[in-house]
Design a protein around this motif. Structure first.
Motif, PDB file in Angstrom:
ATOM      1  N   VAL A 164       0.870  -1.170   0.000  1.00 38.02           N
ATOM      2  CA  VAL A 164       0.000   0.000   0.000  1.00 38.02           C
ATOM      3  C   VAL A 164       0.910   1.223   0.000  1.00 38.02           C
ATOM      4  CG1 VAL A 164      -1.797   1.262   1.216  1.00 38.02           C
ATOM      5  CG2 VAL A 164      -1.787  -1.232   1.258  1.00 38.02           C
ATOM      6  N   PHE A 165       0.709   2.114  -0.948  1.00 36.52           N
ATOM      7  CA  PHE A 165       1.608   3.250  -1.072  1.00 36.52           C
ATOM      8  C   PHE A 165       0.822   4.556  -1.204  1.00 36.52           C
ATOM      9  CE2 PHE A 165       1.030   1.274  -5.216  1.00 36.52           C
ATOM     10  CZ  PHE A 165       0.711   2.340  -6.064  1.00 36.52           C
ATOM     11  N   GLU A 166       1.500   5.635  -0.823  1.00 36.11           N
ATOM     12  CA  GLU A 166       0.904   6.955  -0.929  1.00 36.11           C
ATOM     13  C   GLU A 166       0.770   7.349  -2.404  1.00 36.11           C
ATOM     14  OE1 GLU A 166      -0.231   8.371   1.645  1.00 36.11           O
ATOM     15  OE2 GLU A 166       0.845   7.461   3.324  1.00 36.11           O
ATOM     16  N   VAL A 167      -0.227   8.172  -2.694  1.00 38.45           N
ATOM     17  CA  VAL A 167      -0.446   8.643  -4.065  1.00 38.45           C
ATOM     18  C   VAL A 167      -0.260  10.163  -4.087  1.00 38.45           C
ATOM     19  CG1 VAL A 167      -2.127   8.889  -5.937  1.00 38.45           C
ATOM     20  CG2 VAL A 167      -2.001   6.747  -4.640  1.00 38.45           C
ATOM     21  N   SER A 168       0.792  10.617  -4.760  1.00 39.29           N
ATOM     22  CA  SER A 168       1.051  12.052  -4.880  1.00 39.29           C
ATOM     23  C   SER A 168       0.057  12.666  -5.867  1.00 39.29           C
ATOM     24  CB  SER A 168       2.477  12.280  -5.377  1.00 39.29           C
ATOM     25  OG  SER A 168       2.614  11.763  -6.700  1.00 39.29           O
ATOM     26  N   ASN A 169       0.004  13.987  -5.878  1.00 37.10           N
ATOM     27  CA  ASN A 169      -0.863  14.670  -6.848  1.00 37.10           C
ATOM     28  C   ASN A 169      -0.452  14.344  -8.280  1.00 37.10           C
ATOM     29  OD1 ASN A 169      -2.410  15.902  -4.860  1.00 37.10           O
ATOM     30  ND2 ASN A 169      -1.103  17.718  -4.771  1.00 37.10           N
ATOM     31  N   LEU A 170       0.858  14.234  -8.490  1.00 33.75           N
ATOM     32  CA  LEU A 170       1.334  13.885  -9.833  1.00 33.75           C
ATOM     33  C   LEU A 170       0.897  12.478 -10.206  1.00 33.75           C
ATOM     34  CD1 LEU A 170       2.983  14.229 -12.403  1.00 33.75           C
ATOM     35  CD2 LEU A 170       5.040  13.602 -11.090  1.00 33.75           C
ATOM     36  N   LEU A 171       1.065  11.527  -9.294  1.00 32.23           N
ATOM     37  CA  LEU A 171       0.692  10.150  -9.604  1.00 32.23           C
ATOM     38  C   LEU A 171      -0.811  10.041  -9.868  1.00 32.23           C
ATOM     39  CD1 LEU A 171       1.362   7.215  -9.955  1.00 32.23           C
ATOM     40  CD2 LEU A 171       1.316   6.930  -7.468  1.00 32.23           C
ATOM     41  N   LYS A 172      -1.611  10.742  -9.078  1.00 30.12           N
ATOM     42  CA  LYS A 172      -3.059  10.729  -9.317  1.00 30.12           C
ATOM     43  C   LYS A 172      -3.372  11.240 -10.718  1.00 30.12           C
ATOM     44  CE  LYS A 172      -7.446  12.682  -7.734  1.00 30.12           C
ATOM     45  NZ  LYS A 172      -8.135  13.512  -6.717  1.00 30.12           N
ATOM     46  N   ALA A 173      -2.739  12.347 -11.111  1.00 28.62           N
ATOM     47  CA  ALA A 173      -2.984  12.904 -12.440  1.00 28.62           C
ATOM     48  C   ALA A 173      -2.572  11.928 -13.538  1.00 28.62           C
ATOM     49  CB  ALA A 173      -2.230  14.230 -12.591  1.00 28.62           C
ATOM     50  N   LEU A 174      -1.461  11.222 -13.333  1.00 29.52           N
ATOM     51  CA  LEU A 174      -1.004  10.243 -14.320  1.00 29.52           C
ATOM     52  C   LEU A 174      -1.996   9.093 -14.461  1.00 29.52           C
ATOM     53  CD1 LEU A 174       2.789  10.096 -13.373  1.00 29.52           C
ATOM     54  CD2 LEU A 174       1.805  11.140 -15.428  1.00 29.52           C
ATOM     55  N   ILE A 175      -2.482   8.586 -13.335  1.00 23.60           N
ATOM     56  CA  ILE A 175      -3.445   7.479 -13.378  1.00 23.60           C
ATOM     57  C   ILE A 175      -4.706   7.900 -14.120  1.00 23.60           C
ATOM     58  CG2 ILE A 175      -4.955   6.022 -11.970  1.00 23.60           C
ATOM     59  CD1 ILE A 175      -2.743   6.024  -9.831  1.00 23.60           C
ATOM     60  N   LEU A 176      -5.229   9.075 -13.794  1.00 25.85           N
ATOM     61  CA  LEU A 176      -6.454   9.535 -14.440  1.00 25.85           C
ATOM     62  C   LEU A 176      -6.240   9.782 -15.933  1.00 25.85           C
ATOM     63  CD1 LEU A 176      -7.849  11.978 -11.724  1.00 25.85           C
ATOM     64  CD2 LEU A 176      -8.395   9.555 -12.102  1.00 25.85           C
ATOM     65  N   GLU A 177      -5.054  10.219 -16.306  1.00 25.50           N
ATOM     66  CA  GLU A 177      -4.749  10.430 -17.722  1.00 25.50           C
ATOM     67  C   GLU A 177      -4.665   9.097 -18.457  1.00 25.50           C
ATOM     68  OE1 GLU A 177      -3.704  12.663 -21.208  1.00 25.50           O
ATOM     69  OE2 GLU A 177      -4.554  13.261 -19.278  1.00 25.50           O
ATOM     70  N   ILE A 178      -4.019   8.116 -17.866  1.00 21.40           N
ATOM     71  CA  ILE A 178      -3.800   6.828 -18.542  1.00 21.40           C
ATOM     72  C   ILE A 178      -5.101   6.068 -18.739  1.00 21.40           C
ATOM     73  CG2 ILE A 178      -2.741   4.551 -18.169  1.00 21.40           C
ATOM     74  CD1 ILE A 178      -0.338   6.134 -16.946  1.00 21.40           C
ATOM     75  N   VAL A 179      -6.044   6.228 -17.818  1.00 25.45           N
ATOM     76  CA  VAL A 179      -7.339   5.555 -17.958  1.00 25.45           C
ATOM     77  C   VAL A 179      -8.030   5.962 -19.262  1.00 25.45           C
ATOM     78  CG1 VAL A 179      -9.670   5.496 -17.007  1.00 25.45           C
ATOM     79  CG2 VAL A 179      -7.728   5.109 -15.517  1.00 25.45           C
ATOM     80  N   ASP A 180      -7.751   7.171 -19.741  1.00 27.54           N
ATOM     81  CA  ASP A 180      -8.391   7.655 -20.963  1.00 27.54           C
ATOM     82  C   ASP A 180      -7.602   7.311 -22.228  1.00 27.54           C
ATOM     83  OD1 ASP A 180     -10.586   8.759 -19.682  1.00 27.54           O
ATOM     84  OD2 ASP A 180      -9.583  10.677 -19.328  1.00 27.54           O
TER      85      ASP A 180
END
Length: 252
Positions: free
Chosen positions: A98-114
């Motif tokens: 279980v790891f922390e999610v930075s603002n950058l990582l969150k943005a990357l995940i949401l971008e990749i889903v699309d």
């Protein structure tokens, strides 16, 4: 959105799906041939493996190795973003993380889903994937998870506490539930989980408190929902664990 069985057939380093689940949804024990990263952009999940239990608010994600059995339960409505990596990707090892999610990582995940299923691995999409993997690897582990026992008698006790962290029963009551003598119960519990029952239950209460705070519950509500008699007592415990009071944790 393509169905997962189609997505997982594409030859790409990371494949992504998004799903919406209602409160109370439970995906029972199962496993995947791929490495899986579970991230809820909103909502709180409980994730259990045969060995460990986690609570996952939106500030965290779970690295699930290929073949690892796990159960996912949604505390409230959950917007789930799932990333799949080939089973040979062992950058995070063979244990759940279980790891922390930075603002950058969150943005990357949401971008990749699309991304389209057959995105260009040599162009912009491929560079974003590389950055995603690099960012995941640098994320610190999140605190507070609990080990689950294998003895079914002890597991019965742990599942009851996980279901209701505020349950006031004392150690004699829990030993009776396990149909074990107090001394045997105490010794066996520590041998199987690596900690005494009181510490284990406090870890569960902290996990639950973080979950409720992330979902927007008030400090007073969280106090009683996790089994404390007063907000001041809860705040003191929270400060000892995290170094800040819950009000400051929420602001951060």
């Amino acid at each position: 959105m393509k169905h997962s069985i189609d997505i997982l057939r594409t030859a790409r380093p990371v494949m992504a799906l998004q799903d919406e689940y209602p409160a109370g949804f439970v995906d029972p024990m199962h496993s995947h041939d791929h490495v899986q990263i579970l991230y809820a952009s909103s909502g709180v999940m409980s994730v259990r493996t045969p060995e460990t239990s986690f609570v996952i608010p939106p500030q965290r994600a779970v690295w699930m190795p290929a073949g690892m059995k796990h159960e996912v339960a949604c505390r409230g409505p959950v917007s789930l973003r799932t990333l799949y990596l080939p089973s040979g990707h062992d950058g995070q090892g063979t244990e759940c993380r279980v790891f922390e999610v930075s603002n950058l990582l969150k943005a990357l995940i949401l971008e990749i889903v699309d991304f389209p299923p057959l995105y260009d691995v040599t162009g912009r999409e491929g560079r974003i994937i590389d950055l995603l993997i690099e960012e995941i690897e640098r994320m610190p582990n999140a605190p507070y998870q609990v080990s689950m026992p294998t003895d079914p008698r002890l597991l019965r006790v742990c599942n009851a506490i996980l279901a209701d962290p505020a349950d006031p029963r004392d150690i004699d009551d829990w030993a009776a539930l396990a149909a074990m003598g107090r001394r045997t119960f105490t010794r066996s519990f520590k041998e199987e989980t690596g900690m005494g029952l009181a510490v284990w239950r406090q870890q569960v209460r902290l996990m639950e408190a973080l979950s409720l705070l992330a979902a927007g519950a008030s400090i007073t509500q969280v106090t009683y929902d996790v089994g404390y008699d007063s907000p001041s007592g809860f705040a003191a415990m929270f400060r000892r664990a995290f170094g800040v009071p819950p009000s400051k944790y929420l602001r951060n």
